[in-house]
Motif scaffolding. Structure first.
Motif, PDB file in Angstrom:
ATOM      1  N   LEU A  54      -3.076   3.445 -11.645  1.00 36.77           N
ATOM      2  CA  LEU A  54      -3.299   2.582 -10.481  1.00 36.77           C
ATOM      3  C   LEU A  54      -2.074   1.725 -10.194  1.00 36.77           C
ATOM      4  O   LEU A  54      -1.645   1.582  -9.041  1.00 36.77           O
ATOM      5  N   ALA A  55      -1.509   1.168 -11.246  1.00 40.11           N
ATOM      6  CA  ALA A  55      -0.416   0.211 -11.082  1.00 40.11           C
ATOM      7  C   ALA A  55       0.831   0.839 -10.468  1.00 40.11           C
ATOM      8  O   ALA A  55       1.687   0.128  -9.922  1.00 40.11           O
ATOM      9  N   SER A  56       0.939   2.158 -10.542  1.00 42.29           N
ATOM     10  CA  SER A  56       2.128   2.812  -9.994  1.00 42.29           C
ATOM     11  C   SER A  56       2.201   2.698  -8.472  1.00 42.29           C
ATOM     12  O   SER A  56       3.260   2.908  -7.885  1.00 42.29           O
ATOM     13  N   SER A  57       1.091   2.356  -7.845  1.00 45.80           N
ATOM     14  CA  SER A  57       1.072   2.245  -6.380  1.00 45.80           C
ATOM     15  C   SER A  57       1.308   0.823  -5.898  1.00 45.80           C
ATOM     16  O   SER A  57       1.533   0.606  -4.701  1.00 45.80           O
ATOM     17  N   PHE A  58       1.255  -0.139  -6.802  1.00 43.80           N
ATOM     18  CA  PHE A  58       1.241  -1.538  -6.381  1.00 43.80           C
ATOM     19  C   PHE A  58       2.522  -1.953  -5.660  1.00 43.80           C
ATOM     20  O   PHE A  58       2.483  -2.584  -4.603  1.00 43.80           O
ATOM     21  N   ASP A  59       3.676  -1.634  -6.241  1.00 43.30           N
ATOM     22  CA  ASP A  59       4.950  -2.089  -5.652  1.00 43.30           C
ATOM     23  C   ASP A  59       5.126  -1.565  -4.229  1.00 43.30           C
ATOM     24  O   ASP A  59       5.540  -2.306  -3.330  1.00 43.30           O
ATOM     25  N   ARG A  60       4.811  -0.305  -4.042  1.00 41.81           N
ATOM     26  CA  ARG A  60       4.983   0.293  -2.711  1.00 41.81           C
ATOM     27  C   ARG A  60       4.001  -0.326  -1.716  1.00 41.81           C
ATOM     28  O   ARG A  60       4.353  -0.603  -0.569  1.00 41.81           O
ATOM     29  N   TYR A  61       2.762  -0.528  -2.151  1.00 39.91           N
ATOM     30  CA  TYR A  61       1.773  -1.138  -1.269  1.00 39.91           C
ATOM     31  C   TYR A  61       2.203  -2.551  -0.878  1.00 39.91           C
ATOM     32  O   TYR A  61       2.152  -2.927   0.305  1.00 39.91           O
ATOM     33  N   LEU A  62       2.638  -3.335  -1.849  1.00 45.55           N
ATOM     34  CA  LEU A  62       3.030  -4.719  -1.581  1.00 45.55           C
ATOM     35  C   LEU A  62       4.264  -4.781  -0.690  1.00 45.55           C
ATOM     36  O   LEU A  62       4.399  -5.676   0.140  1.00 45.55           O
ATOM     37  N   GLN A  63       5.158  -3.824  -0.859  1.00 50.45           N
ATOM     38  CA  GLN A  63       6.333  -3.772   0.012  1.00 50.45           C
ATOM     39  C   GLN A  63       5.925  -3.484   1.450  1.00 50.45           C
ATOM     40  O   GLN A  63       6.468  -4.075   2.393  1.00 50.45           O
ATOM     41  N   ASP A  64       4.965  -2.592   1.623  1.00 50.11           N
ATOM     42  CA  ASP A  64       4.484  -2.280   2.968  1.00 50.11           C
ATOM     43  C   ASP A  64       3.805  -3.485   3.610  1.00 50.11           C
ATOM     44  O   ASP A  64       3.885  -3.681   4.828  1.00 50.11           O
ATOM     45  N   LYS A  65       3.134  -4.292   2.809  1.00 55.92           N
ATOM     46  CA  LYS A  65       2.369  -5.420   3.338  1.00 55.92           C
ATOM     47  C   LYS A  65       3.182  -6.710   3.380  1.00 55.92           C
ATOM     48  O   LYS A  65       2.758  -7.680   4.020  1.00 55.92           O
ATOM     49  N   GLY A  66       4.333  -6.725   2.699  1.00 59.33           N
ATOM     50  CA  GLY A  66       5.125  -7.945   2.640  1.00 59.33           C
ATOM     51  C   GLY A  66       5.868  -8.229   3.927  1.00 59.33           C
ATOM     52  O   GLY A  66       5.946  -7.394   4.834  1.00 59.33           O
TER      53      GLY A  66
END
Length: 409
Positions: free
Chosen positions: A10-22
């Protein structure tokens, strides 16, 4: 995902998701990103069995040794997480809804990115344990009353008046260090008064006025953004664009007097520079060193001033603006110093958003929803929703008058 593929954590998706939402360059800023990141990591810890009840072992099968992965998720997983959030952890029902919404938004993004086959978090069985939303947002209901506003502004008026008078009436033979101390006290008092007046009367969001450490685009207003003659101020709005905000008459004098004491070297200086001594000390040392001064010379130069802020003004070393958290700390202290009573379930002081909301109350009652919406930089629909209690009260008065008329018939 086929059975032969390795499970994707699950954690492997966090950085990319947060970058998209940041927000900002690289998606590194923004309050949403910060809050979403916190909740995602809490969800991952819960999925690993680290944040649940004693009998909760996590989503990973007992005979498997790995991190929680996407193949472990289904609607039952999110139902259990909703139940976990709604359990007796001291969270209000709206807070539970908010925390679950962060996870649900990530789940929807995972569907679009191919990590999940379906938006499990939005299914009825998954959201069933969530408490009903009463329509209120946690922490967004405080509004300064006119009595609170007057008490706070009266206190900062007295502080500024006493400090400025003490500074401007010093005898000619006053020692330089004593003059510096008096000026610093006047600077602090007039800065706080200007800040309070802007929060109390402009209805500008504090994130539009000061630096937001989570959003690099919000660097705080500078003197070049203010037009005291026209009564306007350029701010970076919530809608992600620059716009002019009004500076009503009560704000002009406090800002002018503060500017006179501060004497900013250039218009690019922040209106509300940080006074934090450690921050300014590091800034002064770095800047003077970059200008070619030796460490001994830097020390001698700093020793000439009782505060590094005064040296930054002398040498035009531009500091950063105070942060939104810094403003909350100032308001917390001033609320106590002014002896203002605050009865609110979430904030025991006059919070910045309460100044904006309090001004909204005044505008709606005096000029109606359309004018208030323009001043508050919100849609009329949103203003009507936020201040619906005013209309309800007015309709109640109408009903009372109507009943009175009927009784007279």
């Amino acid at each position: 995902m086929s059975e032969q593929d390795d499970p994707i954590p699950l954690a492997s998706s966090f950085d990319r998701y947060l970058q998209d939402k940041g927000k900002g360059r690289g998606g590194d800023g923004g309050n949403y990103r910060r809050n979403a990141e916190r909740e995602l990591h809490r969800f991952a810890e819960w999925a690993a069995g680290d944040r649940g009840d004693d009998d909760w072992t996590g989503t990973v099968p007992d005979d498997v040794d790995r991190e929680p992965a996407f193949e472990d998720l289904d609607e039952r997983t999110f139902r259990e997480y909703a139940r976990h959030l709604a359990s007796d952890r001291g969270l209000k029902q709206n807070t539970v809804q908010t925390y679950y919404a962060y996870i649900s938004a990530w789940c929807g993004w995972c569907v679009n990115e191919g990590y999940l086959q379906a938006h499990f978090a939005q299914r009825a069985s998954a959201t069933a344990p969530l408490p009903e939303d009463d329509g209120r947002k946690p922490g967004d209901q405080q509004a300064w009353t006119s009595e609170q506003r007057h008490a706070l502004t009266r206190h900062v008026d007295e502080q500024a008046r006493d400090a400025v008078e003490a500074y401007t009436t010093l005898p000619k033979d006053t020692a330089p260090t004593d003059k510096q101390r008096a000026r610093y006290r006047a600077l602090k008092a007039t800065r706080e008064r200007a800040l309070i007046y802007l929060i109390a009367y402009t209805a500008v969001r504090v994130g539009e006025l000061l630096r937001d450490s989570d959003d690099p685009r919000r660097r705080g207003v500078r003197w070049e953004d203010l037009n005291l003659e026209d009564g306007s101020m350029d701010v970076y709005r919530k809608k992600q664009q620059w716009d002019a905000a009004s500076l009503p008459d009560p704000v002009i004098h406090p800002v002018r007097q503060y500017q006179k004491v501060l004497q900013p070297p250039t218009e690019r200086w922040p209106v509300f520079p940080t006074f934090d001594q450690r921050t300014l000390a590091a800034l002064v040392q770095e800047e003077l060193t970059d200008r070619g001064q030796r460490p001994a010379d830097v020390k001698d130069r700093r020793d000439e001033f009782v505060r590094d802020l005064l040296l930054t003004l002398e040498e035009d070393i531009r500091p950063q603006s105070i942060t939104t958290d810094g403003a909350r700390s100032i308001l917390h202290r001033l609320t106590d110093d002014a002896g203002v009573e605050v009865a609110h379930p979430r904030h025991d002081y006059l919070a910045p958003h309460g100044g904006r909301r309090g001004m909204g109350e005044v505008l709606v009652r005096s000029f109606g929803y359309t004018v208030a919406a323009r001043y508050l930089d919100n849609s009329e629909e949103m203003v009507r929703e936020r201040y619906s209690h005013i209309e309800a009260g007015e309709l109640g008065d109408v009903a009372t008058d109507a009943l009175g008329d009927m009784d007279e018939i």
